[in-house]
Write an enzyme that holds these catalytic residues in place. Sequence first.
Site, PDB file in Angstrom:
ATOM      1  N   ARG A  82      75.076  63.252  35.175  1.00  0.00           N
ATOM      2  CA  ARG A  82      73.985  63.036  34.202  1.00  0.00           C
ATOM      3  C   ARG A  82      74.260  63.809  32.913  1.00  0.00           C
ATOM      4  NH1 ARG A  82      68.039  64.174  36.335  1.00  0.00           N
ATOM      5  NH2 ARG A  82      68.696  66.328  35.974  1.00  0.00           N
ATOM      6  N   LYS A 184      68.901  64.309  29.142  1.00  0.00           N
ATOM      7  CA  LYS A 184      68.267  65.628  29.191  1.00  0.00           C
ATOM      8  C   LYS A 184      68.687  66.406  27.952  1.00  0.00           C
ATOM      9  CE  LYS A 184      67.054  68.680  32.989  1.00  0.00           C
ATOM     10  NZ  LYS A 184      65.615  68.610  32.787  1.00  0.00           N
ATOM     11  N   GLU A 220      56.451  59.278  32.625  1.00  0.00           N
ATOM     12  CA  GLU A 220      56.665  60.507  33.392  1.00  0.00           C
ATOM     13  C   GLU A 220      55.891  61.635  32.743  1.00  0.00           C
ATOM     14  OE1 GLU A 220      60.665  62.100  33.342  1.00  0.00           O
ATOM     15  OE2 GLU A 220      61.118  61.152  31.426  1.00  0.00           O
TER      16      GLU A 220
END
Length: 341
Positions: A82, A184, A220
Amino acid sequence: MEKKNLDWENMGFSYMQTDKRYVANYKDGKWDDGALTDDANIVMNECAGVLQYAQTVFEGLKAYTTEDGHIVTFRPDLNASRMVDSAKRLEMPPFPEDRFVDAVEQVVKANAAYVPPYGSGATLYIRPYMFGINPVIGVKPADEYQFRIFTTPVGPYFKGGAKPITICVSDFDRAAPHGTGHIKAGLNYAMSLHAIVTAHANGFDENMYLDSATRTKVEETGGANFIFVTKDNKIVTPHSNTILPSITRRSIMYVAEHYLGLEVEERDVYFDEVKDFAECGLCGTAAVISPVGKIVNHGEEICMPSGMEKMGPTTQKLYDTLTGIQMGHIEAPEGWIKVIE
Ligand code: PLP
Ligand code: COI
């Protein structure tokens, strides 16, 4: 190895400096060998890319002490891959995935005295991150980067641990369609700070973000994905290209299906159907699975049938199975647990 004398049972989610951290530098088109260091401070030029244009991405994972006394990490390979995706999206040179996993191992080993004991409720949080470090004044990617990993022992992300929290539907958007919601990047968190401070000032523990294109679908929170349990015990989680692909959520969906025999669905979740679910939880490395008892949308309250006292029964089963795998008393699927020592 002797453990530090810390109050493991009463830790919050905060930073405590530990002994060692890992540093690698990227210059002239390549990463150097990297090494552990004692120095927790970073000196950089006033015009560093990260300071001017927020060119930084990060990861979060944990080290656990298992029931039989080993130190393990949970699916670090997924954090490594990721972080490659995050780096590419911000035009940063990916840190090689095998080196990421090796560096995690080095830092955890070097800070083994800070890995909370089994049963304490605390864990060692591991924070890999990288950023543009050379001076950048025109808007463009940096040429030099630093990759680092530090660790800090932590307790529950939300005070009260497994007690249900109250969240509100945010008036602010977290991520734009075709933006950076799926990676992220520090910038996603910087722009959520006003929203979380506002939520806290209004007495809420967290925000529920809706999709910014239509504001009809659940996305989210600022730091976790959602899972819902239907009244007929299906596990439902929002599908969206603008949320972070949570490793915890992907693991929970697998566990629900293959360990608990539940039906699972990853699909659009409309805010209008939230009132019909039986249970709601937030899932992430920091959040683990934190139950949501109440969701407030401009004064209109949705009280989950599972209530404000404890986790709903299915959320509890998911929590017990996931943490059982992480702490070593339930057999893990192949490749999920990396034993450090
Ligand atoms: N969503 C956001 C915005 C996050 O910051 C995090 C934390 O990493 C998550 C979801 C959960 O992801 P993971 O389970 O990989 O920690
Ligand atoms: C994590 O769960 O690792 C995160 O990065 C979320 C953050 C809110 C602490």
